[in-house]
Design an enzyme around this catalytic site. Structure first.
Site, short mmCIF file in Angstrom:
data_model
loop_
_atom_site.label_atom_id
_atom_site.label_comp_id
_atom_site.label_asym_id
_atom_site.label_seq_id
_atom_site.Cartn_x
_atom_site.Cartn_y
_atom_site.Cartn_z
N THR A 290 32.67 54.37 17.84
CA THR A 290 31.76 53.50 18.97
C THR A 290 31.44 52.44 18.53
O THR A 290 31.00 52.16 17.35
CB THR A 290 30.53 54.40 19.74
N TYR B 291 22.83 58.43 18.55
CA TYR B 291 24.42 58.24 18.77
C TYR B 291 25.31 57.47 17.79
O TYR B 291 26.15 57.92 17.23
CB TYR B 291 24.55 58.04 20.31
#
Length: 337
Positions: free
Chosen positions: A117, A142
């Protein structure tokens, strides 16, 4: 030889499965169905329900299927949730990925594509598109959990006969142009998904988290990539590794950004619906602005985006949203573009 797709019943994974099958690949899917849907998996794929941390199940899958490549989508992806419950993100995204990688080594699987990501960058130090060489400053568990898995892959590739490609996603949106699958998760937080729900009357509006950022209109800026282009980048990564390509990390985005308000205006224009927009405070963990430099993907993977148009991304998302709750991956697919 087969391709194992973890999280293949989810939003991006189901697109990947369809694309692999379109290309004549034998596909095996592993998904625990926590956010994915069994009906989203194309019928031609072999499906196992379970967790990537289940070592016994992984051994069964590898013993019964000649797995050559793992494309690893399974994981937790919501920034606010990761801030509220960081331990679950480190367990699911990092620890469980480590279990999967260990099983791949045991089964002598040579190729691995990892769903990473752009959150690993945080807010870039310099203005302009961010390259893979930029400093990593994740602003949420995350992003950190994904960064840690990238580091594990790097070290494993240095020690074993193992090649990986880590693809750093920017903001994924849209739906399969053939109408087979799309984003179906209830309560999703992705902006275009939320806005299309509002346009179709499934929500009573959209809340904007922060209007005082140092951007032209005060809202966060993101690089939006069509999910089919993203899936194709994975296919290109697989083909490159099969041809002897070394391990690499590549950004997956288009190289230009849109603010939250610009996206909402475009959804209104495409849908013809002027849904309510409420302006609220900032949300923890949101970088101010992040746009990809996709040069590595385009040069190393020979990746050529086909849907680099915000209105096309939104239109495919709207068409899919309007079909829900119809089952995805239907056999009588029709062309939408």
């Amino acid at each position: 030889m087969s391709v194992l797709v973890t999280g293949g019943a989810g939003y991006i994974g189901s697109h990947m499965v369809c694309l692999l099958i379109d290309g004549g690949e034998d596909v095996v899917v592993l998904d625990r169905l926590s956010t994915g849907f069994r009906e989203a998996v194309a019928p031609a794929a072999c499906f196992y329900e379970g967790d990537i941390a289940d070592r016994g199940l992984l051994r069964t899958i590898f013993s019964k299927n000649a797995i050559e490549t793992i494309i690893h989508f399974a994981g937790s992806i919501t920034v606010p949730e990761s801030i509220a419950d960081p331990l679950s993100y480190y367990e699911n995204n990092t620890v469980n990925s480590c279990v999967l990688i260990a099983a791949a080594l045991e089964a002598k699987v040579p190729y691995f594509v990892f769903s990473s990501t752009a959150a690993v960058y945080g807010t870039p130090e310099n203005a302009g598109p961010v390259a893979e060489t930029a400093a990593l400053h994740p602003e949420s568990p995350y992003g950190t959990s994904k960064m840690m898995t990238e580091m594990i892959l790097r070290d494993i590739a240095a020690a074993y006969d193992f090649t990986y490609t880590a693809l750093r996603y920017f903001n994924v949106a849209g739906a399969d142009p053939h109408g087979r699958t799309g984003q179906s998760t209830a309560g999703a937080t992705h902006l275009i998904k939320v806005a299309t729900e509002a346009a179709l009357g499934k929500r009573n509006g959209v809340e904007v988290y922060g209007t005082d950022y140092p951007t032209p209109d005060g809202t966060c800026v993101r690089d939006y990539i069509h999910v089919t282009d993203l899936a194709n980048a994975h296919l290109k990564a697989l083909q490159r590794m099969r041809a002897g390509g070394r391990s690499i990390i590549a950004n997956c985005g288009y190289g230009r950004g849109f603010s939250v308000l610009e996206v909402l205006d475009q959804v209104k224009a495409v849908s013809g619906v002027d849904f309510p927009v409420r302006k609220g405070g900032r949300r923890p963990g949101d970088p101010v602005s992040i746009v990809a430099n996709p040069t590595v993907a385009m040069q190393e993977l020979d990746w050529k985006p086909q849907y680099d148009d915000l209105s096309v991304i939104i239109r495919t998302a709207l068409i899919w949203e309007d079909r829900l709750p119809t089952a995805p991956c239907v056999s009588d697919a029709r062309r939408m573009l």
